[in-house]
Design a protein around this motif. Structure first.
Motif, short mmCIF file in Angstrom:
data_model
loop_
_atom_site.label_atom_id
_atom_site.label_comp_id
_atom_site.label_asym_id
_atom_site.label_seq_id
_atom_site.Cartn_x
_atom_site.Cartn_y
_atom_site.Cartn_z
N ASN A 1 97.84 115.81 115.58
CA ASN A 1 97.40 117.20 115.77
C ASN A 1 95.90 117.25 116.02
N ILE A 2 95.17 116.41 115.31
CA ILE A 2 93.72 116.36 115.51
C ILE A 2 93.39 115.76 116.88
N ALA A 3 94.08 114.67 117.25
CA ALA A 3 93.84 114.08 118.58
C ALA A 3 94.11 115.10 119.68
N ASP A 4 95.13 115.93 119.47
CA ASP A 4 95.52 116.94 120.46
C ASP A 4 94.41 117.96 120.70
N GLU A 5 93.54 118.16 119.71
CA GLU A 5 92.44 119.11 119.87
C GLU A 5 91.40 118.63 120.87
N PHE A 6 91.43 117.34 121.20
CA PHE A 6 90.44 116.76 122.10
C PHE A 6 90.98 116.43 123.48
N ILE A 7 92.29 116.28 123.61
CA ILE A 7 92.88 115.72 124.83
C ILE A 7 93.53 116.81 125.68
N GLU A 8 93.19 116.82 126.96
CA GLU A 8 93.77 117.79 127.90
C GLU A 8 95.18 117.38 128.31
N GLY A 9 95.93 118.35 128.81
CA GLY A 9 97.24 118.05 129.38
C GLY A 9 98.33 117.88 128.34
N SER A 10 99.41 117.24 128.76
CA SER A 10 100.58 117.11 127.88
C SER A 10 101.08 115.67 127.86
N GLY A 11 100.15 114.73 127.93
CA GLY A 11 100.54 113.32 127.94
C GLY A 11 100.97 112.81 126.58
N VAL A 12 101.52 111.62 126.56
CA VAL A 12 101.96 110.99 125.32
C VAL A 12 100.75 110.59 124.48
N LEU A 13 100.80 110.91 123.19
CA LEU A 13 99.74 110.51 122.27
C LEU A 13 100.11 109.22 121.54
N VAL A 14 101.38 109.08 121.21
CA VAL A 14 101.87 107.88 120.54
C VAL A 14 103.38 107.85 120.69
#
Length: 555
Positions: A263-276
């Motif tokens: 959730n925290i990583a999502d605050e920095f990353i644009e788009g809808s790509g895979v985080l893990v």
């Protein structure tokens, strides 16, 4: 290829004693990673019914019925289970009921207790600070109070340890703890009755705007239930204050709930790509987590600090941000924990943490370092091996041969198979470490002096602002002499050469601990402490000198 900071280029005198420190750190980290082994929140996994082992049950029955001496078969069974799991990977673990409850309280939103941060000094339990809004603060418990007795249990002497204190002071909400307190300036013991209540736990240690008024600093110590909400509160406050760029400090973070981390990583990353994503033997344990919404800091230079104590979920965050070219990673290679544990609650309150899959970050790399099943000593001792071949002190000694090269979104080379390798290397500086310093620490002399000084000079210090204190206050020779004297009272032999070696570090720590005691931040934060220590932190200096590079990532 890693680039060296100015600190690496200067000569650092690292003693054999200092080089062995990673081994001590590894022992501590092993416990931290087990606490931080939760994967998707705290949901128990219900798998296929496991066939009972008639042989194991049969042997226990014979022991219980016929063995010549009385035997605690419960503890025998626990031992057998733990030895069996040692034949698997290093992170599959069994926690007896009491340990499982204690570990859970470290991640969940609080526990029931009296609400004090304590310190064991000279075989006595001292209150470092009563937690803000907690039951101890309400009845008047103060920093520096010595807890002599609680509910009839003596809390002094050689038998005092953290387990005894937890067992005595923690308990069901609404129940009472009758305490006898020794307070400086009073001849007689003081009686207090504290009613236990819900005590919140916090995982964001600092969130403040640095002196340049554009750089934010947020430190996360673990990923618990409340980490995301704590982080967002800090991030919003910093943005309101005019933050343009951010240092996210994940050093020493052993992991925790992965959901909070992504959730925290999502605050920095644009788009809808895979985080893990995860991959295991059972397809039911495979999962992909995507970026889901527009984050609050998708623009603006970002630097993440990591070291060999950063593991599990903290490696997921730093690795994903590196793979998407969203952040510059500064520090040293992280621990390398890329195995996923499912927490399985057992009928007696104990817990099995079973490794069910490996997780992979966006570039496709696994960050799990190699291991030999059953060889825990080598696995956790690997940090010591890093020190021995110089990895903590020289970027050229970082060993990536166990993992192949991958590429970030914009073509930068990154490595898998052994933690996250930073973009900017910061060597370990052990030039201040001495045996004398370690003895002062192990006997809590430095912390106890700082607490006592803050209490004695509170009125005077509170007239200053924290910024004025950071700029002007000095831990002088008189204060250092008192620390030396306090150490001698505990049979710590003074060593002039070692004291000289550690002097500046002792001064910094005392100053920071006094600041934390005097200038209170909102619940859970120790901004005043970090405002002092970050002034001379080589990681912070490296980060500040590479923000231009961080701002160009992805362009």
């Amino acid at each position: 290829m890693n680039r060296q900071t100015a600190l690496e280029k200067k000569k650092i005198n690292n003693s054999k004693f200092a080089i062995r420190l990673p081994i001590i750190i590894a022992i501590t980290l092993a416990a931290g990673i087990q606490i931080g082994a939760k994967f998707f929140g705290n949901k128990s996994v219900i798998g296929d019914v496991v066939k009972s082992s008639s042989k194991f049950k049969e042997i226990l029955t014979y022991i219980d019925r016929s063995y010549v001496d009385e035997v605690d078969t419960d503890s025998l069974a626990d031992y057998g289970i733990m030895k069996m799991l040692e034949k698997l990977d290093p992170h599959t673990a069994y926690l007896p009921a009491e340990e499982a409850e204690l570990a859970m309280s470290e991640l969940q939103n609080g526990f029931d207790g009296i609400g004090v941060e304590f310190n064991i000094y000279n075989d006595t339990v001292y209150v470092v600070t009563p937690l803000s809004g907690g039951p101890s603060e309400e009845v008047g418990i103060q920093s520096g109070d010595a807890i002599i007795e609680a509910n009839g249990t003596e809390l002094t002497g050689e038998k005092v340890n953290t387990r005894l204190i937890f067992n005595t002071l923690r308990g069901q909400r609404g129940t009472s703890v009758d305490m006898k307190i020794k307070r400086k300036g009073y001849n007689d013991l003081l009686d207090f009755t504290v009613v236990r209540d819900k005590i919140p736990t916090y995982s964001v240690d600092a969130a403040y705007l640095m002196e340049d008024k554009q750089t934010g600093f947020i430190k996360i110590t673990r990923f618990s239930e409340t980490t995301y909400s704590e982080f967002m509160e800090g991030l919003e406050e910093l943005k309101t204050q005019g933050m343009k760029r951010l240092i996210l400090d994940l050093r020493g973070n052993p992991g925790g709930y992965l959901e909070r981390a992504v959730n925290i990583a999502d605050e920095f990353i644009e788009g809808s790509g895979v985080l893990v994503y995860t991959d295991g033997k059972d397809d039911r344990n495979d999962r992909k987590i995507f970026a889901r919404h527009e984050g609050d800091f998708e623009k603006g230079a970002l630097i993440v600090l990591i070291d060999e104590g950063s593991a599990s979920a903290s490696e997921i965050v730093s690795g994903a941000l590196q793979d998407y070219d969203r952040a510059l990673i500064v520090g040293r290679r992280s621990f390398g924990k890329g195995l996923v544990q499912a927490p399985i609650s057992l009928s007696d309150g104990s817990e099995l943490r079973l490794t069910i899959s490996r997780y992979y970050i966006p570039s496709g790399r696994s960050i799990q370092k190699p291991y030999e099943s059953g060889n825990l000593e080598d696995y956790y001792g690997e940090l010591g091996h890093r020190a021995e071949h110089g990895e903590f002190f020289n970027a050229d000694s970082v060993q990536n041969e166990n993992g192949k090269a991958y590429e970030t979104v914009h073509g930068r080379k990154v490595y898998g198979g052994g933690g996250i390798t930073p973009d900017i290397f910061v060597p370990r500086d052990t030039s201040h470490i001495s045996r004398y310093l370690m003895e002062l620490y192990s006997n809590n002399v430095i912390r106890e002096f700082a607490t006592s000084y803050a209490n004695d000079h509170k009125a005077q210090l509170e007239k200053m602002s924290i910024d004025a204190y950071v700029k002007n206050f000095t831990v002088d020779s008189k204060m250092l002499s008192q620390i030396r004297s306090n150490g001698e009272k505990l049979s710590i032999e003074y060593n002039a050469e070692e004291f000289r070696k550690s002097k500046e570090f002792i001064q910094q720590q005392v100053k920071a601990l006094i600041a934390r005691a005097i200038w209170k931040d909102r619940a859970g934060l120790s901004n005043s402490f970090y405002k002092v220590v970050n002034k001379d932190d080589e990681f912070i200096k490296a980060a500040l000198s590479h923000f231009d590079e961080a701002g160009k990532l992805g362009s």
